[in-house]
Motif scaffolding. Structure first.
Motif, PDB file in Angstrom:
ATOM      1  N   ILE A 146      77.588 -42.496  71.918  1.00 19.71           N
ATOM      2  CA  ILE A 146      77.065 -43.351  72.982  1.00 19.71           C
ATOM      3  C   ILE A 146      76.921 -42.469  74.212  1.00 19.71           C
ATOM      4  N   SER A 147      75.725 -42.374  74.740  1.00 20.67           N
ATOM      5  CA  SER A 147      75.471 -41.322  75.719  1.00 20.67           C
ATOM      6  C   SER A 147      74.592 -41.778  76.866  1.00 20.67           C
ATOM      7  N   SER A 148      74.751 -41.097  77.977  1.00 20.14           N
ATOM      8  CA  SER A 148      73.709 -41.117  78.996  1.00 20.14           C
ATOM      9  C   SER A 148      72.596 -40.185  78.546  1.00 20.14           C
ATOM     10  N   ASP A 149      71.427 -40.355  79.112  1.00 23.02           N
ATOM     11  CA  ASP A 149      70.315 -39.450  78.835  1.00 23.02           C
ATOM     12  C   ASP A 149      70.518 -38.202  79.703  1.00 23.02           C
ATOM     13  N   ASN A 150      71.325 -37.271  79.213  1.00 24.65           N
ATOM     14  CA  ASN A 150      71.690 -36.126  80.034  1.00 24.65           C
ATOM     15  C   ASN A 150      70.510 -35.221  80.349  1.00 24.65           C
ATOM     16  N   PHE A 151      69.564 -35.115  79.433  1.00 22.76           N
ATOM     17  CA  PHE A 151      68.350 -34.361  79.729  1.00 22.76           C
ATOM     18  C   PHE A 151      67.601 -35.025  80.878  1.00 22.76           C
ATOM     19  N   GLY A 152      67.485 -36.338  80.807  1.00 29.69           N
ATOM     20  CA  GLY A 152      66.833 -37.082  81.879  1.00 29.69           C
ATOM     21  C   GLY A 152      67.560 -36.953  83.200  1.00 29.69           C
ATOM     22  N   LEU A 153      68.902 -36.906  83.163  1.00 31.13           N
ATOM     23  CA  LEU A 153      69.673 -36.742  84.394  1.00 31.13           C
ATOM     24  C   LEU A 153      69.362 -35.407  85.057  1.00 31.13           C
ATOM     25  N   GLY A 154      69.222 -34.357  84.265  1.00 33.57           N
ATOM     26  CA  GLY A 154      68.859 -33.059  84.828  1.00 33.57           C
ATOM     27  C   GLY A 154      67.489 -33.080  85.474  1.00 33.57           C
ATOM     28  N   GLN A 155      66.560 -33.775  84.850  1.00 35.08           N
ATOM     29  CA  GLN A 155      65.217 -33.905  85.429  1.00 35.08           C
ATOM     30  C   GLN A 155      65.260 -34.675  86.745  1.00 35.08           C
ATOM     31  N   ILE A 156      66.030 -35.748  86.773  1.00 36.53           N
ATOM     32  CA  ILE A 156      66.157 -36.537  88.002  1.00 36.53           C
ATOM     33  C   ILE A 156      66.714 -35.676  89.124  1.00 36.53           C
ATOM     34  N   ALA A 157      67.774 -34.920  88.825  1.00 36.74           N
ATOM     35  CA  ALA A 157      68.389 -34.081  89.852  1.00 36.74           C
ATOM     36  C   ALA A 157      67.415 -33.046  90.387  1.00 36.74           C
ATOM     37  N   ALA A 158      66.587 -32.484  89.512  1.00 40.88           N
ATOM     38  CA  ALA A 158      65.591 -31.506  89.952  1.00 40.88           C
ATOM     39  C   ALA A 158      64.535 -32.154  90.851  1.00 40.88           C
ATOM     40  N   SER A 159      64.080 -33.332  90.464  1.00 46.79           N
ATOM     41  CA  SER A 159      63.046 -34.001  91.261  1.00 46.79           C
ATOM     42  C   SER A 159      63.577 -34.424  92.624  1.00 46.79           C
ATOM     43  N   GLN A 285      78.040 -47.986  79.602  1.00 50.22           N
ATOM     44  CA  GLN A 285      78.298 -47.081  78.487  1.00 50.22           C
ATOM     45  C   GLN A 285      79.608 -47.446  77.792  1.00 50.22           C
ATOM     46  N   GLY A 286      80.617 -47.801  78.576  1.00 48.93           N
ATOM     47  CA  GLY A 286      81.880 -48.226  77.994  1.00 48.93           C
ATOM     48  C   GLY A 286      81.743 -49.498  77.179  1.00 48.93           C
ATOM     49  N   GLU A 287      81.014 -50.471  77.717  1.00 52.07           N
ATOM     50  CA  GLU A 287      80.784 -51.716  76.974  1.00 52.07           C
ATOM     51  C   GLU A 287      80.092 -51.435  75.635  1.00 52.07           C
ATOM     52  N   ILE A 288      79.084 -50.554  75.679  1.00 56.54           N
ATOM     53  CA  ILE A 288      78.323 -50.248  74.468  1.00 56.54           C
ATOM     54  C   ILE A 288      79.199 -49.511  73.460  1.00 56.54           C
ATOM     55  N   ALA A 289      80.038 -48.588  73.936  1.00 59.50           N
ATOM     56  CA  ALA A 289      80.951 -47.874  73.036  1.00 59.50           C
ATOM     57  C   ALA A 289      81.907 -48.847  72.351  1.00 59.50           C
ATOM     58  N   ALA A 290      82.425 -49.814  73.108  1.00 56.56           N
ATOM     59  CA  ALA A 290      83.309 -50.820  72.532  1.00 56.56           C
ATOM     60  C   ALA A 290      82.585 -51.647  71.476  1.00 56.56           C
ATOM     61  N   THR A 291      81.358 -52.031  71.782  1.00 54.44           N
ATOM     62  CA  THR A 291      80.573 -52.819  70.826  1.00 54.44           C
ATOM     63  C   THR A 291      80.307 -52.021  69.559  1.00 54.44           C
ATOM     64  N   ALA A 292      79.969 -50.726  69.718  1.00 55.00           N
ATOM     65  CA  ALA A 292      79.728 -49.876  68.549  1.00 55.00           C
ATOM     66  C   ALA A 292      80.981 -49.788  67.682  1.00 55.00           C
ATOM     67  N   ALA A 293      82.141 -49.700  68.315  1.00 58.56           N
ATOM     68  CA  ALA A 293      83.386 -49.659  67.552  1.00 58.56           C
ATOM     69  C   ALA A 293      83.583 -50.945  66.748  1.00 58.56           C
ATOM     70  N   ILE A 294      83.333 -52.079  67.380  1.00 58.39           N
ATOM     71  CA  ILE A 294      83.512 -53.365  66.694  1.00 58.39           C
ATOM     72  C   ILE A 294      82.515 -53.509  65.545  1.00 58.39           C
ATOM     73  N   PRO A 303      73.333 -47.232  64.944  1.00 59.26           N
ATOM     74  CA  PRO A 303      72.456 -46.066  65.141  1.00 59.26           C
ATOM     75  C   PRO A 303      73.275 -44.848  65.546  1.00 59.26           C
ATOM     76  N   PRO A 304      72.835 -43.638  65.180  1.00 59.86           N
ATOM     77  CA  PRO A 304      73.654 -42.443  65.422  1.00 59.86           C
ATOM     78  C   PRO A 304      73.744 -42.018  66.878  1.00 59.86           C
ATOM     79  N   TRP A 305      72.721 -42.359  67.687  1.00 58.88           N
ATOM     80  CA  TRP A 305      72.720 -41.908  69.085  1.00 58.88           C
ATOM     81  C   TRP A 305      72.125 -43.016  69.940  1.00 58.88           C
ATOM     82  N   ILE A 306      72.987 -43.662  70.720  1.00 57.48           N
ATOM     83  CA  ILE A 306      72.583 -44.792  71.558  1.00 57.48           C
ATOM     84  C   ILE A 306      72.637 -44.334  73.013  1.00 57.48           C
ATOM     85  N   VAL A 307      71.557 -44.584  73.741  1.00 51.46           N
ATOM     86  CA  VAL A 307      71.372 -43.889  75.017  1.00 51.46           C
ATOM     87  C   VAL A 307      71.049 -44.838  76.158  1.00 51.46           C
TER      88      VAL A 307
END
Length: 339
Positions: A146-159, A285-294, A303-307
């Motif tokens: 369960i992830s943030s879109d870290n690639f997208g975060l880097g793009q945001i910071a650059a812009s 992200q925490g809520e989604i991780a908990a749901t994925a566990a349940i 799904p393998p990668w939820i973003v």
């Protein structure tokens, strides 16, 4: 419904094994799933790189809220202090105590991999945050990342930093000296955006080992590079730790970073150094991780990668976004009307 500045953009990055992003909306536990989960009263442990940051506290709150809906309880919360040995010891202890599931952000990609693999062998479900240790496989070793879109975060910071950098200026990327997928993705995306949109800017790199001591690396770098125009620091803890070394200089570079903790939000609002933040959504992200566990614990596919996409934050919208991603717990109360 979400406020206007929090509209969700498309996800830019891929997962640790090249997975395409899946939307959190795909995780909708049925009434039957929730009923079965409540009957079993699952026990879940949380193992984080740190519990001291605002990001971590909101993540924990989100996990607890998500688990509560399914009648599950948190039986352990471990602060690893960014130390691989501490995390390995914690995982090995949990293998013996056998909670039903572990939700964790690995400290690195390689050093902790063997320990995390032991969880599946012991029959413990593993939900990962942001990073999958090297060699671990979804379904075999873990439920999902369960992830943030870290690639997208880097793009945001650059812009966000680009408008504040002069033609032919120089920007330093302040990077984490650990093999960590999430921060590496931010660095790669920041550099790619700059090369495409601002090829006139020269990029340099500086690395730190311990977030709280990042100023010890940044200070000497600023001394040696007094004409530096800007810095991108890969998340807010090392960014905040670096802010004191900027004071008293005849020329102060601007900064962008990732994560909207309280200290960096204040610095952004003040506006002298910090000009923008690429915010994650830790409670969600925490809520989604908990749901994925349940969902995984009740024998259903995940799904393998939820973003979750990031949010661009400036001094103009910092108060609004902070309330959403890192502020008042009442925002996440039962009568919340988010869409």
């Amino acid at each position: 419904m979400p406020v206007s500045s929090l509209a969700r953009p498309l996800v830019a990055g891929l997962g640790p094994h090249g997975e395409r992003p899946a939307s959190p909306e795909l995780l909708r536990p049925s009434a039957d799933m929730l009923e079965r989960a409540r009957e079993r009263a699952f026990h879940v442990a949380i193992v984080l790189h740190t519990t001291a940051s605002d990001w971590a506290q909101r993540q924990i709150a989100g996990i607890k809220a998500g688990l509560e809906q399914a009648g599950a309880v948190v039986v352990d919360i471990v602060d690893c202090g960014y130390d691989a040995a501490t995390q390995i010891a914690a995982i090995e202890r949990l293998v013996q105590s056998k909670p039903d599931a572990v939700i964790s952000i690995p400290v690195g990609s390689t050093a902790v991999a063997a320990a995390f693999r032991k969880l599946a062998v012991a029959g413990i479900k593993l939900v990962l945050l942001d990073n999958a240790p090297s060699g671990l496989l979804q379904e075999t070793d873990y439920v999902s990342v369960i992830s943030s879109d870290n690639f997208g975060l880097g793009q945001i910071a650059a812009s966000l930093i680009s408008p504040h950098i002069r033609q032919n200026g120089t920007v330093c990327v302040v990077a984490y000296n650990v093999d960590f997928f999430a921060t590496a993705q931010r660095e790669i995306a920041f550099g790619k955006w700059m090369r495409h949109e601002r090829p006139d800017i020269t990029l340099t790199q500086l690395k730190f080992d311990v977030p709280a001591n990042a100023g010890g690396a940044v200070g000497p770098y600023l001394d040696a590079n007094p004409d530096l125009d800007g810095m991108f620091v890969v998340w807010d803890e090392p960014a905040v730790a670096s802010l004191p070394v900027f004071s008293g200089r005849s020329r102060i570079p601007v900064m962008t970073t990732v994560d909207l903790g309280s200290a960096i939000a204040e610095a952004l609002l003040e506006g002298t150094i910090v000009k923008g933040v690429a915010a994650q959504r830790p409670f969600e992200q925490g809520e989604i991780a908990a749901t994925a566990a349940i969902v995984g614990l009740t024998g259903n596919a995940v799904p393998p990668w939820i973003v979750l996409p990031g949010v661009a934050v400036t001094s103009g919208n910092v108060a609004e976004v902070y309330e959403h991603v890192g502020g008042a717990p009442s925002f996440y109360s039962a009568d919340d009307t988010r869409g």
